[in-house]
Design a protein around this motif. Structure first.
Motif, short mmCIF file in Angstrom:
data_model
loop_
_atom_site.label_atom_id
_atom_site.label_comp_id
_atom_site.label_asym_id
_atom_site.label_seq_id
_atom_site.Cartn_x
_atom_site.Cartn_y
_atom_site.Cartn_z
N GLN A 170 11.60 41.60 19.53
CA GLN A 170 12.19 41.64 20.87
C GLN A 170 12.97 42.92 21.14
O GLN A 170 13.61 43.05 22.19
CB GLN A 170 13.10 40.42 21.07
N ASN A 171 12.91 43.85 20.21
CA ASN A 171 13.57 45.15 20.42
C ASN A 171 13.03 45.78 21.71
O ASN A 171 11.82 45.82 21.93
CB ASN A 171 13.29 46.06 19.23
N PRO A 172 13.90 46.28 22.60
CA PRO A 172 13.45 46.82 23.89
C PRO A 172 12.43 47.95 23.75
O PRO A 172 11.47 48.02 24.55
CB PRO A 172 14.75 47.32 24.53
N ARG A 173 12.60 48.83 22.77
CA ARG A 173 11.63 49.92 22.59
C ARG A 173 10.27 49.37 22.20
O ARG A 173 9.23 49.83 22.68
CB ARG A 173 12.12 50.91 21.51
N ILE A 174 10.28 48.38 21.31
CA ILE A 174 9.03 47.79 20.85
C ILE A 174 8.33 47.07 22.00
O ILE A 174 7.12 47.17 22.17
CB ILE A 174 9.29 46.83 19.67
N LYS A 175 9.08 46.35 22.79
CA LYS A 175 8.50 45.64 23.93
C LYS A 175 7.88 46.61 24.93
O LYS A 175 6.82 46.35 25.48
CB LYS A 175 9.56 44.77 24.60
N SER A 176 8.53 47.75 25.16
CA SER A 176 8.00 48.73 26.11
C SER A 176 6.71 49.36 25.58
O SER A 176 5.79 49.64 26.35
CB SER A 176 9.04 49.81 26.41
N ILE A 177 6.64 49.58 24.26
CA ILE A 177 5.42 50.13 23.66
C ILE A 177 4.31 49.10 23.72
O ILE A 177 3.15 49.43 24.04
CB ILE A 177 5.68 50.57 22.21
N ARG A 178 4.63 47.86 23.44
CA ARG A 178 3.63 46.79 23.46
C ARG A 178 3.02 46.63 24.85
O ARG A 178 1.83 46.36 25.00
CB ARG A 178 4.27 45.49 22.99
N ARG A 179 3.83 46.82 25.88
CA ARG A 179 3.33 46.67 27.26
C ARG A 179 2.27 47.71 27.60
O ARG A 179 1.47 47.52 28.52
CB ARG A 179 4.48 46.76 28.26
N LEU A 180 2.26 48.84 26.88
CA LEU A 180 1.30 49.89 27.18
C LEU A 180 -0.14 49.48 26.85
O LEU A 180 -1.08 50.22 27.14
CB LEU A 180 1.66 51.17 26.42
N ARG A 181 -0.32 48.31 26.26
CA ARG A 181 -1.67 47.77 26.10
C ARG A 181 -2.31 47.49 27.46
O ARG A 181 -3.53 47.45 27.57
CB ARG A 181 -1.63 46.48 25.29
N MET A 182 -1.47 47.23 28.46
CA MET A 182 -1.96 46.84 29.78
C MET A 182 -2.09 48.05 30.70
O MET A 182 -1.21 48.91 30.74
CB MET A 182 -1.04 45.79 30.39
N HIS A 183 -3.18 48.07 31.45
CA HIS A 183 -3.50 49.21 32.32
C HIS A 183 -2.38 49.51 33.31
O HIS A 183 -2.02 50.67 33.53
CB HIS A 183 -4.80 48.94 33.07
N LYS A 184 -1.80 48.47 33.91
CA LYS A 184 -0.80 48.73 34.95
C LYS A 184 0.43 49.43 34.40
O LYS A 184 1.04 50.26 35.08
CB LYS A 184 -0.41 47.43 35.66
N TYR A 185 0.79 49.12 33.16
CA TYR A 185 1.95 49.78 32.56
C TYR A 185 1.61 51.20 32.12
O TYR A 185 2.44 52.11 32.22
CB TYR A 185 2.49 48.96 31.40
N ARG A 186 0.39 51.40 31.61
CA ARG A 186 -0.03 52.77 31.27
C ARG A 186 0.01 53.65 32.51
O ARG A 186 0.47 54.80 32.47
CB ARG A 186 -1.43 52.77 30.65
N SER A 187 -0.49 53.11 33.62
CA SER A 187 -0.53 53.89 34.87
C SER A 187 0.88 54.17 35.38
O SER A 187 1.18 55.27 35.83
CB SER A 187 -1.33 53.14 35.93
#
Length: 283
Positions: A7-24
């Motif tokens: 649940q570390n905030p940095r880890i959660k933000s990196i994990r979200r990059l799996r999704m196209h909308k967050y990469r964009s």
């Protein structure tokens, strides 16, 4: 400090990059594995963060990468945390967060020996990645991707490039009109550009087409091939011979066959030119 919380905030933000909308939205994507991280660093890609799991780093190459790039921000994590970021069954323990490229057609510098691949509206990540890798292996100067297309930074696309994503310019083109305008600009600069379209119904076999000199090869989508507009931009429509019961090849396999026929012609032309020059009497 070793990050152990999922649940570390940095880890959660990196994990979200799996999704196209967050990469964009963030303009970031994740790469994973020793070979591709090494390639990104070697080619000065805009790597913003290295993530590694010390307990998974059995490779001296990976450890050396971390030491050589100590100036980059680095996050050390537990194997469990790294596993939450990975899509591999056996993670190698090193990944990177990279900023997306903003390279455009205007950034390319065409020459009289231009050799370029254009992938038009592909829909399968593995095919796009394999085409980029093949273009790199064939010595192409660039790859252009015409939208709408599968995401260049989809993890499956990136993995299929095997690091070739960083070895040559890969540009995204908004539509076929932009591509056609660029063709006109190149020709207006005095470069005798030829465009070869590819189609199962092409009028010529690929080895009947002159692939020497400045050349762009258009590759169509898996389902529909090249659009009518793209076909109209081609000087020639070429096909591969189909002698067996199969009526076509996978688009990445077909691209490999076509590119290396072009390489054969272009290499032979250069070899013949060099031989002729060597035979000129010296005065």
């Amino acid at each position: 400090m070793l990050i152990s919380s999922l649940q570390n905030p940095r880890i959660k933000s990196i994990r979200r990059l799996r999704m196209h909308k967050y990469r964009s939205r963030e303009g970031l994507y994740v790469i994973e594995g020793i070979r591709i991280v090494e390639s990104a660093l070697e080619h000065n890609a805009p790597v913003e963060l290295l993530v590694y799991a010390p307990d998974l780093l059995v490779s001296e190459r990976a450890q050396a990468l971390l030491q050589e790039h100590a100036a980059l921000e680095q996050l050390a994590v537990t194997p469990e945390v790294f596993g939450s970021l990975s899509d591999r069954e056996a993670p190698q323990g090193i990944a990177a967060v990279v900023r997306t490229s903003q390279t455009t057609l205007a950034d390319l510098e065409p020459t009289d020996d231009l050799f370029m691949v254009v992938a038009c509206q592909l829909q399968t990540p593995g095919n796009l990645g394999a085409i980029i890798r093949t273009a790199d292996a064939a010595g192409a100067d660039a790859v252009a991707i015409v939208e709408p297309s599968v995401d260049l930074y989809d993890p499956l696309t990136v993995r299929a490039t095997m690091g070739s994503l960083y070895a040559l310019p890969v540009v995204t083109v908004s539509d076929e009109n932009e591509l056609g305008t660029w063709f006109e600009t190149v020709r207006a600069a005095g470069i005798p550009l030829r465009v070869m379209g590819t189609s199962a119904h092409g009028t010529a076999l690929v080895w009947e087409v002159d692939c020497r000199g400045p050349l762009v090869i258009l590759i169509g989508s898996e389902k529909d091939g090249l659009s009518e507009h793209a076909r109209s931009m081609a000087d020639t429509l070429a096909r591969l011979p189909m002698s067996g019961s199969a009526s076509s090849l996978n688009v990445s396999a077909a691209t490999a066959a076509i590119l290396f026929e072009a390489v054969r012609q272009r290499t032979t032309a250069k070899d013949n030119s060099a031989q002729t020059d060597s035979e000129i009497p010296q005065t």
